[in-house]
Design a protein around this motif. Structure first.
Motif, mmCIF file in Angstrom:
data_model
loop_
_atom_site.group_PDB
_atom_site.id
_atom_site.type_symbol
_atom_site.label_atom_id
_atom_site.label_comp_id
_atom_site.label_asym_id
_atom_site.label_seq_id
_atom_site.Cartn_x
_atom_site.Cartn_y
_atom_site.Cartn_z
ATOM 1 N N THR A 1 110.921 -2.372 9.921
ATOM 2 C CA THR A 1 111.740 -3.191 10.805
ATOM 3 C C THR A 1 112.659 -2.292 11.623
ATOM 4 O OG1 THR A 1 113.585 -3.476 9.270
ATOM 5 C CG2 THR A 1 111.769 -5.049 9.090
ATOM 6 N N LEU B 1 111.981 -1.749 4.457
ATOM 7 C CA LEU B 1 112.931 -1.687 5.565
ATOM 8 C C LEU B 1 112.444 -0.791 6.704
ATOM 9 C CD1 LEU B 1 116.295 -1.460 3.596
ATOM 10 C CD2 LEU B 1 115.467 -3.394 4.948
ATOM 11 N N ILE C 1 118.678 2.308 7.659
ATOM 12 C CA ILE C 1 118.960 2.154 6.231
ATOM 13 C C ILE C 1 117.812 2.744 5.416
ATOM 14 C CG2 ILE C 1 119.352 0.470 4.373
ATOM 15 C CD1 ILE C 1 120.520 -1.367 6.608
ATOM 16 N N SER C 2 116.588 2.506 5.862
ATOM 17 C CA SER C 2 115.416 3.038 5.177
ATOM 18 C C SER C 2 115.438 4.559 5.123
ATOM 19 C CB SER C 2 114.146 2.565 5.887
ATOM 20 O OG SER C 2 113.026 3.215 5.355
ATOM 21 N N LEU D 1 111.939 -0.799 -1.552
ATOM 22 C CA LEU D 1 112.866 -1.430 -0.621
ATOM 23 C C LEU D 1 112.961 -0.595 0.661
ATOM 24 C CD1 LEU D 1 115.039 -3.499 0.167
ATOM 25 C CD2 LEU D 1 116.696 -2.043 -1.025
ATOM 26 N N ALA D 2 113.059 0.717 0.515
ATOM 27 C CA ALA D 2 113.134 1.603 1.680
ATOM 28 C C ALA D 2 111.865 1.510 2.525
ATOM 29 C CB ALA D 2 113.367 3.042 1.234
ATOM 30 N N ILE E 1 115.692 -2.986 12.710
ATOM 31 C CA ILE E 1 117.054 -3.077 12.187
ATOM 32 C C ILE E 1 117.189 -2.312 10.869
ATOM 33 C CG2 ILE E 1 118.787 -4.673 11.274
ATOM 34 C CD1 ILE E 1 117.684 -6.731 13.285
ATOM 35 N N GLY E 2 116.184 -2.357 10.021
ATOM 36 C CA GLY E 2 116.250 -1.708 8.717
ATOM 37 C C GLY E 2 115.912 -0.235 8.723
#
Length: 125
Positions: free
Chosen positions: A100, A97, A106-107, A93-94, A102-103
């Motif tokens: 992107t 993200l 969070i990543s 998931l990381a 935007i991600g």
């Protein structure tokens, strides 16, 4: 050892970190499938924050901050019951993200916590 500058870490991420991190994560998990190569796989997972952004573990920057890690027995039991599958999902998931804009924040947050999610190893001390 000290942390590299933010500029150097950003250049590394743009040219290398974003594509090398998913490769390292998945190679680590292929190694984790075998009992013999499991220690190498765990070591690779613990190095993922460094692969992504050249962030050094606090244990290398400040050895005093590295004290107080959970015992190896506790970490091993956690890995067998939870860490192996949760960290695989967490890491992929990381990595997704990270590609992107935007991600990305969070990543980076997820990747920096990956060693703890995998085996309760505190990368930052």
């Amino acid at each position: 050892m000290t942390q590299r500058s933010l500029f150097v870490r950003a250049i590394w991420f743009v040219f290398v970190g974003w594509w090398l991190t998913p490769i390292v994560i998945n190679v680590a998990w292929l190694l984790n499938v075998t009992v013999v190569l499991l220690p190498i796989g765990i070591k690779l997972i613990n190095l993922v924050p460094t692969v992504l952004t050249l962030k050094e573990p606090r244990s290398l920057v400040d050895p005093v901050a590295a004290r107080g890690q959970p015992s190896l027995v506790v970490r091993a039991i956690y890995f067998v019951l939870v860490g192996w599958w949760l960290s695989f999902l967490w890491a992929n998931l990381a990595a997704l993200l990270a590609v992107t804009v935007i991600g990305l924040p969070i990543s980076i947050w997820l990747i920096n916590r990956l060693p703890y999610v995998t085996s309760l190893y505190r990368f930052d001390g």
